[in-house]
Design a protein around this motif. Structure first.
Motif, short mmCIF file in Angstrom:
data_model
loop_
_atom_site.label_atom_id
_atom_site.label_comp_id
_atom_site.label_asym_id
_atom_site.label_seq_id
_atom_site.Cartn_x
_atom_site.Cartn_y
_atom_site.Cartn_z
N VAL A 5 -4.32 -0.94 -8.57
CA VAL A 5 -3.44 -0.41 -7.53
C VAL A 5 -4.07 0.85 -6.93
CG1 VAL A 5 -1.18 0.63 -7.10
CG2 VAL A 5 -1.36 -1.37 -8.57
N SER A 6 -4.65 1.69 -7.77
CA SER A 6 -5.24 2.94 -7.27
C SER A 6 -6.38 2.68 -6.29
CB SER A 6 -5.73 3.81 -8.43
OG SER A 6 -6.71 3.11 -9.19
N ASN A 7 -7.03 1.53 -6.38
CA ASN A 7 -8.13 1.20 -5.47
C ASN A 7 -7.65 0.54 -4.18
OD1 ASN A 7 -9.94 2.11 -7.38
ND2 ASN A 7 -10.38 0.09 -8.17
N SER A 8 -6.50 -0.12 -4.22
CA SER A 8 -6.08 -0.89 -3.05
C SER A 8 -4.91 -0.28 -2.28
CB SER A 8 -5.73 -2.32 -3.47
OG SER A 8 -4.68 -2.31 -4.42
N SER A 9 -4.13 0.59 -2.89
CA SER A 9 -2.92 1.09 -2.21
C SER A 9 -3.24 1.87 -0.94
CB SER A 9 -2.07 1.92 -3.17
OG SER A 9 -2.79 3.06 -3.61
N ASP A 10 -4.27 2.69 -0.94
CA ASP A 10 -4.63 3.43 0.28
C ASP A 10 -5.05 2.47 1.39
OD1 ASP A 10 -4.07 5.88 -0.87
OD2 ASP A 10 -6.17 6.36 -1.30
N LEU A 12 -4.11 -0.65 1.77
CA LEU A 12 -2.90 -1.32 2.25
C LEU A 12 -2.13 -0.40 3.19
CD1 LEU A 12 -1.69 -3.03 -1.03
CD2 LEU A 12 -2.20 -4.20 1.12
N ARG A 13 -1.92 0.83 2.78
CA ARG A 13 -1.16 1.80 3.57
C ARG A 13 -1.84 2.07 4.92
NH1 ARG A 13 -0.44 4.94 -0.24
NH2 ARG A 13 -2.23 6.29 -0.01
N VAL A 19 -1.26 -7.88 2.31
CA VAL A 19 -0.89 -8.63 1.12
C VAL A 19 -1.19 -10.10 1.36
CG1 VAL A 19 1.02 -9.24 -0.40
CG2 VAL A 19 0.85 -6.93 0.51
N PHE A 20 -1.81 -10.74 0.39
CA PHE A 20 -2.26 -12.13 0.52
C PHE A 20 -1.10 -13.11 0.48
CE2 PHE A 20 -4.08 -16.02 -1.40
CZ PHE A 20 -4.99 -16.32 -0.42
N ARG A 21 -0.11 -12.84 -0.33
CA ARG A 21 1.03 -13.74 -0.49
C ARG A 21 2.32 -12.95 -0.37
NH1 ARG A 21 0.08 -18.38 -4.65
NH2 ARG A 21 2.24 -18.55 -4.10
N PRO A 36 -8.22 -9.51 3.87
CA PRO A 36 -8.35 -8.74 5.11
C PRO A 36 -7.23 -9.11 6.08
CG PRO A 36 -10.47 -9.61 4.45
CD PRO A 36 -9.44 -10.25 3.56
N LYS A 37 -6.67 -8.14 6.74
CA LYS A 37 -5.49 -8.34 7.58
C LYS A 37 -5.73 -9.30 8.75
CE LYS A 37 -1.85 -5.57 9.65
NZ LYS A 37 -1.37 -4.20 9.84
#
Length: 63
Positions: A5-10, A12-13, A19-21, A36-37
């Motif tokens: 989470v610490s690697n992906s939350s920024d 995502l924000r 989010v994939f699903r 990727p969005k």
């Protein structure tokens, strides 16, 4: 990206990942499964996501 989470939350924000699903993946290690969005979903990525969700379901049910 499959990671902590610490690697992906920024990312995502900031909108660099989406989010994939619709259903989040929360194993004990708190991983997120994202893609990727602005890219189309690929069959291999879908297969991997399905596999990971099955694995987490098995772990969560105690199997």
């Amino acid at each position: 990206m499959l990671g902590w989470v610490s690697n992906s939350s920024d990312l995502l924000r900031q909108g660099q990942l989406a989010v994939f699903r619709d259903q989040p993946l929360f194993p004990d290690g708190a991983f997120h499964l994202v893609r990727p969005k602005h890219k189309d979903e690929k069959a291999a990525a879908t297969t991997l996501a399905q596999h990971l969700h099955r694995c987490v379901a098995e772990v969560s049910s105690g199997k």
